[in-house]
Write an enzyme that holds these catalytic residues in place. Structure first.
Site, PDB file in Angstrom:
ATOM      1  N   GLY A  14     -39.245   6.496  23.877  1.00  0.00           N
ATOM      2  CA  GLY A  14     -38.004   6.968  24.502  1.00  0.00           C
ATOM      3  C   GLY A  14     -37.619   8.330  23.927  1.00  0.00           C
ATOM      4  O   GLY A  14     -37.630   8.519  22.713  1.00  0.00           O
ATOM      5  N   ALA A  25     -39.242  23.040  14.656  1.00  0.00           N
ATOM      6  CA  ALA A  25     -39.396  23.145  13.197  1.00  0.00           C
ATOM      7  C   ALA A  25     -40.854  22.917  12.791  1.00  0.00           C
ATOM      8  O   ALA A  25     -41.388  23.624  11.931  1.00  0.00           O
ATOM      9  CB  ALA A  25     -38.477  22.134  12.512  1.00  0.00           C
ATOM     10  N   VAL A  27     -43.546  23.445  14.610  1.00  0.00           N
ATOM     11  CA  VAL A  27     -44.375  24.579  15.048  1.00  0.00           C
ATOM     12  C   VAL A  27     -44.119  25.800  14.156  1.00  0.00           C
ATOM     13  O   VAL A  27     -45.054  26.417  13.638  1.00  0.00           O
ATOM     14  CB  VAL A  27     -44.106  24.912  16.535  1.00  0.00           C
ATOM     15  CG1 VAL A  27     -44.808  26.209  16.940  1.00  0.00           C
ATOM     16  CG2 VAL A  27     -44.560  23.755  17.425  1.00  0.00           C
ATOM     17  N   ARG A  28     -42.841  26.106  13.936  1.00  0.00           N
ATOM     18  CA  ARG A  28     -42.549  27.345  13.181  1.00  0.00           C
ATOM     19  C   ARG A  28     -42.973  27.222  11.711  1.00  0.00           C
ATOM     20  O   ARG A  28     -43.471  28.182  11.128  1.00  0.00           O
ATOM     21  CB  ARG A  28     -41.069  27.697  13.310  1.00  0.00           C
ATOM     22  CG  ARG A  28     -40.722  28.042  14.760  1.00  0.00           C
ATOM     23  CD  ARG A  28     -39.893  29.287  14.891  1.00  0.00           C
ATOM     24  NE  ARG A  28     -39.914  29.756  16.267  1.00  0.00           N
ATOM     25  CZ  ARG A  28     -38.846  30.173  16.938  1.00  0.00           C
ATOM     26  NH1 ARG A  28     -37.665  30.180  16.363  1.00  0.00           N
ATOM     27  NH2 ARG A  28     -38.974  30.613  18.178  1.00  0.00           N
ATOM     28  N   ARG A  75     -44.681   6.009  27.342  1.00  0.00           N
ATOM     29  CA  ARG A  75     -45.004   4.771  26.616  1.00  0.00           C
ATOM     30  C   ARG A  75     -46.380   4.378  27.134  1.00  0.00           C
ATOM     31  O   ARG A  75     -46.497   3.861  28.247  1.00  0.00           O
ATOM     32  CB  ARG A  75     -43.976   3.687  26.919  1.00  0.00           C
ATOM     33  CG  ARG A  75     -42.539   4.047  26.491  1.00  0.00           C
ATOM     34  CD  ARG A  75     -41.640   2.825  26.598  1.00  0.00           C
ATOM     35  NE  ARG A  75     -40.221   3.153  26.553  1.00  0.00           N
ATOM     36  CZ  ARG A  75     -39.510   3.318  25.424  1.00  0.00           C
ATOM     37  NH1 ARG A  75     -40.087   3.215  24.273  1.00  0.00           N
ATOM     38  NH2 ARG A  75     -38.215   3.573  25.496  1.00  0.00           N
ATOM     39  N   ASP A 106     -40.076   3.195  16.759  1.00  0.00           N
ATOM     40  CA  ASP A 106     -40.906   2.156  16.138  1.00  0.00           C
ATOM     41  C   ASP A 106     -42.262   1.978  16.822  1.00  0.00           C
ATOM     42  O   ASP A 106     -43.284   1.828  16.160  1.00  0.00           O
ATOM     43  CB  ASP A 106     -40.143   0.824  16.046  1.00  0.00           C
ATOM     44  CG  ASP A 106     -39.568   0.368  17.374  1.00  0.00           C
ATOM     45  OD1 ASP A 106     -39.652   1.115  18.368  1.00  0.00           O
ATOM     46  OD2 ASP A 106     -39.023  -0.751  17.419  1.00  0.00           O
ATOM     47  N   THR A 129     -35.434   8.521  17.629  1.00  0.00           N
ATOM     48  CA  THR A 129     -34.980   7.474  18.552  1.00  0.00           C
ATOM     49  C   THR A 129     -33.457   7.386  18.474  1.00  0.00           C
ATOM     50  O   THR A 129     -32.884   7.498  17.383  1.00  0.00           O
ATOM     51  CB  THR A 129     -35.568   6.085  18.225  1.00  0.00           C
ATOM     52  OG1 THR A 129     -34.831   5.073  18.941  1.00  0.00           O
ATOM     53  CG2 THR A 129     -35.491   5.734  16.747  1.00  0.00           C
ATOM     54  N   ILE A 130     -32.829   7.168  19.619  1.00  0.00           N
ATOM     55  CA  ILE A 130     -31.364   7.055  19.581  1.00  0.00           C
ATOM     56  C   ILE A 130     -30.914   5.756  18.913  1.00  0.00           C
ATOM     57  O   ILE A 130     -29.779   5.631  18.507  1.00  0.00           O
ATOM     58  CB  ILE A 130     -30.730   7.151  20.992  1.00  0.00           C
ATOM     59  CG1 ILE A 130     -31.150   5.973  21.875  1.00  0.00           C
ATOM     60  CG2 ILE A 130     -31.032   8.484  21.639  1.00  0.00           C
ATOM     61  CD1 ILE A 130     -30.275   5.800  23.108  1.00  0.00           C
ATOM     62  N   ASP A 131     -31.847   4.789  18.807  1.00  0.00           N
ATOM     63  CA  ASP A 131     -31.444   3.456  18.330  1.00  0.00           C
ATOM     64  C   ASP A 131     -31.110   3.388  16.838  1.00  0.00           C
ATOM     65  O   ASP A 131     -30.471   2.442  16.393  1.00  0.00           O
ATOM     66  CB  ASP A 131     -32.558   2.435  18.620  1.00  0.00           C
ATOM     67  CG  ASP A 131     -32.672   2.108  20.097  1.00  0.00           C
ATOM     68  OD1 ASP A 131     -31.829   2.582  20.880  1.00  0.00           O
ATOM     69  OD2 ASP A 131     -33.605   1.372  20.471  1.00  0.00           O
ATOM     70  N   ASP A 133     -32.978   2.560  14.467  1.00  0.00           N
ATOM     71  CA  ASP A 133     -33.448   1.283  13.929  1.00  0.00           C
ATOM     72  C   ASP A 133     -34.718   1.408  13.087  1.00  0.00           C
ATOM     73  O   ASP A 133     -35.513   0.483  13.030  1.00  0.00           O
ATOM     74  CB  ASP A 133     -33.683   0.290  15.088  1.00  0.00           C
ATOM     75  CG  ASP A 133     -34.691   0.816  16.100  1.00  0.00           C
ATOM     76  OD1 ASP A 133     -35.024   2.020  16.066  1.00  0.00           O
ATOM     77  OD2 ASP A 133     -35.159   0.015  16.925  1.00  0.00           O
ATOM     78  N   ARG A 175     -32.088  -1.794  22.070  1.00  0.00           N
ATOM     79  CA  ARG A 175     -32.892  -2.945  22.513  1.00  0.00           C
ATOM     80  C   ARG A 175     -32.886  -4.049  21.465  1.00  0.00           C
ATOM     81  O   ARG A 175     -32.713  -5.217  21.774  1.00  0.00           O
ATOM     82  CB  ARG A 175     -34.317  -2.459  22.773  1.00  0.00           C
ATOM     83  CG  ARG A 175     -35.163  -3.403  23.548  1.00  0.00           C
ATOM     84  CD  ARG A 175     -36.513  -2.813  23.870  1.00  0.00           C
ATOM     85  NE  ARG A 175     -36.865  -1.722  22.956  1.00  0.00           N
ATOM     86  CZ  ARG A 175     -37.626  -0.694  23.304  1.00  0.00           C
ATOM     87  NH1 ARG A 175     -38.102  -0.614  24.514  1.00  0.00           N
ATOM     88  NH2 ARG A 175     -37.931   0.246  22.421  1.00  0.00           N
ATOM     89  N   GLY A 189     -12.442   2.449  19.198  1.00  0.00           N
ATOM     90  CA  GLY A 189     -11.332   1.494  19.116  1.00  0.00           C
ATOM     91  C   GLY A 189     -11.538   0.228  19.938  1.00  0.00           C
ATOM     92  O   GLY A 189     -10.588  -0.350  20.482  1.00  0.00           O
ATOM     93  N   GLU A 191     -12.098  -3.658  20.979  1.00  0.00           N
ATOM     94  CA  GLU A 191     -11.491  -4.883  20.469  1.00  0.00           C
ATOM     95  C   GLU A 191     -12.561  -5.794  19.848  1.00  0.00           C
ATOM     96  O   GLU A 191     -12.300  -6.545  18.920  1.00  0.00           O
ATOM     97  CB  GLU A 191     -10.761  -5.631  21.588  1.00  0.00           C
ATOM     98  CG  GLU A 191      -9.328  -5.166  21.824  1.00  0.00           C
ATOM     99  CD  GLU A 191      -9.201  -3.724  22.339  1.00  0.00           C
ATOM    100  OE1 GLU A 191     -10.151  -3.216  22.951  1.00  0.00           O
ATOM    101  OE2 GLU A 191      -8.137  -3.108  22.107  1.00  0.00           O
ATOM    102  N   HIS A 258     -28.969   5.266  30.344  1.00  0.00           N
ATOM    103  CA  HIS A 258     -29.709   6.459  29.913  1.00  0.00           C
ATOM    104  C   HIS A 258     -28.843   7.707  29.744  1.00  0.00           C
ATOM    105  O   HIS A 258     -29.359   8.726  29.266  1.00  0.00           O
ATOM    106  CB  HIS A 258     -30.861   6.733  30.894  1.00  0.00           C
ATOM    107  CG  HIS A 258     -31.958   5.717  30.758  1.00  0.00           C
ATOM    108  ND1 HIS A 258     -31.872   4.470  31.317  1.00  0.00           N
ATOM    109  CD2 HIS A 258     -33.140   5.761  30.098  1.00  0.00           C
ATOM    110  CE1 HIS A 258     -32.967   3.773  31.016  1.00  0.00           C
ATOM    111  NE2 HIS A 258     -33.756   4.537  30.284  1.00  0.00           N
TER     112      HIS A 258
HETATM  113  O1  F6P Z   1     -35.821   2.977  22.213  1.00  0.00           O
HETATM  114  C1  F6P Z   1     -34.795   3.714  22.742  1.00  0.00           C
HETATM  115  C2  F6P Z   1     -34.267   3.074  24.002  1.00  0.00           C
HETATM  116  O2  F6P Z   1     -33.341   3.980  24.536  1.00  0.00           O
HETATM  117  C3  F6P Z   1     -33.664   1.688  23.836  1.00  0.00           C
HETATM  118  O3  F6P Z   1     -32.348   1.704  23.352  1.00  0.00           O
HETATM  119  C4  F6P Z   1     -33.776   1.150  25.231  1.00  0.00           C
HETATM  120  O4  F6P Z   1     -33.800  -0.237  25.255  1.00  0.00           O
HETATM  121  C5  F6P Z   1     -35.077   1.705  25.686  1.00  0.00           C
HETATM  122  O5  F6P Z   1     -35.291   2.893  24.964  1.00  0.00           O
HETATM  123  C6  F6P Z   1     -35.158   1.986  27.168  1.00  0.00           C
HETATM  124  O6  F6P Z   1     -36.434   2.454  27.448  1.00  0.00           O
HETATM  125  P1  F6P Z   1     -36.892   3.034  28.860  1.00  0.00           P
HETATM  126  O7  F6P Z   1     -36.230   4.343  29.044  1.00  0.00           O
HETATM  127  O8  F6P Z   1     -38.367   3.154  28.726  1.00  0.00           O
HETATM  128  O9  F6P Z   1     -36.470   2.032  29.870  1.00  0.00           O
END
Ligand code: F6P
Length: 327
Positions: A14, A25, A27-28, A75, A106, A129-131, A133, A175, A189, A191, A258
């Protein structure tokens, strides 16, 4: 082992805001020490197909501020097979690529580990990765931007939720991880927050939210990580709607999806990505391999790739108790 003179760099899995800054960074830094750099398009899939492009300082001009990845990402199913990895190794050999910098999450680092075990091509990973994780770094490239995007959207949802006294279930990405959910829950904020790292009893959610909504309330926002064990926000909404306590509660679902992956990287992500890109080349040239560069407590650290994806990075239980108290 031969001295490395030519390296390949790729983005995989992703995409995440800041991948371009990291690529720049890498490349340079490489150019500055006399290395040849090849960009591998579309991650492992491009490696298998030999989709390579020579890169120089100029090819990474004007990208530090851009989301997505100029090398594109994928992927690759083929890379999961021994035949696919053999093709990839043959392509690298034919192009004279002696070392790799992988920017991804990962799946990317798990693939890198297997590939290294089979072909011993020196490889250093950068956490993209934005996750957030990945074990071995406090933050991954893209997490801060995604978090800010999520909070910005939650603020907007709060306006309309408040105007109509509605309950909103807002689903954010993650995920297998609740880092975005937990942090944007606090910053926005919310709940309640539902994340995969903790078991959330739906009856408790029903009791808490229905009593909030029927008291002086107003609006409520529950942030749901997409990987929460109760299912996504749409499923949870259907369970709540079926409960008599929710008969008079106006409930809506918003899936941020997304939108969290795109957009210009935040300042924090640009700096993180730049530091990690340079550190990856330094690590490769210092002879480290099958490792990921990360930043822990402000300092660059190396972690064995296999630990990055096999060990679970813990969420902050302090943050979790904050949300329970504040929400
Ligand atoms: O691994 C990053 C991520 O954005 C997850 O948070 C999400 O579940 C997944 O990729 C979505 O992947 P795709 O864009 O391949 O559907």
């Amino acid at each position: 082992m031969d001295v490395i003179q030519k390296i390949g760099v790729f983005t995989s899995g992703g995409d995440a805001p800041g991948m371009n800054a990291c690529l720049r960074a890498v490349v340079r830094k490489s150019v500055s020490i006399g290395l040849d750099v090849v960009g591998i398009r579309r991650g492992y899939q491009g490696m298998i197909e030999g989709d390579f492009v020579d890169m120089d300082s100029k090819s990474v001009s004007n990208i530090v501020q851009k989301g997505g990845t100029i090398l594109k990402s994928a992927r690759s199913k083929a890379f999961r097979t021994p035949e696919g990895r053999k093709k990839a190794a043959d392509q690298l050999k034919a192009a004279g690529i002696q070392g790799l910098v992988a920017i991804g999450g990962d799946g990317t680092l798990a693939g890198a580990s297997v590939f290294y075990d089979e072909y011993q091509i020196p490889l250093v990973g950068c956490p993209g990765t934005i996750d957030n994780d990945l074990f071995g770094t406090d933050e991954t490239i893209g997490f801060d931007t995604a978090l800010n995007t999520a909070i910005e959207n939650i603020d907007k949802i709060r306006d309309t939720a408040d105007a109509h006294d509605r309950l909103f279930l807002v689903e954010v990405m993650g995920r297998d991880a609740g880092f975005i959910a937990l942090n944007c829950g606090i910053g926005g904020g919310a709940e309640m927050v539902m994340i995969p790292e903790t078991l959330t009893d739906l009856d408790e959610v029903k009791n808490h939210i229905s009593s909030l909504m029927s008291s002086q309330h107003r609006s409520s926002i529950v942030v749901v990580a997409e990987g929460d064990e109760n299912g996504g926000a749409t499923h949870i909404a259907s369970v709540l709607r079926a409960d008599s306590a929710f008969e008079n509660i106006d409930l809506r679902v918003c899936i941020l999806g997304h939108t969290q992956r795109g957009g210009a990287p935040s300042a924090r992500d640009r700096v993180l990505a730049s530091r990690l890109g340079v550190a990856a080349v330094d690590a490769l040239m210092a002879g480290h391999t099958n490792v990921m560069v990360g930043i822990i407590n402000g300092e660059i650290k190396l972690t064995a790739s296999k630990n990055v994806w096999s060990r679970k990075k813990s969420i902050s239980y302090e943050l979790l108790s904050l949300i329970q108290m504040l929400g």
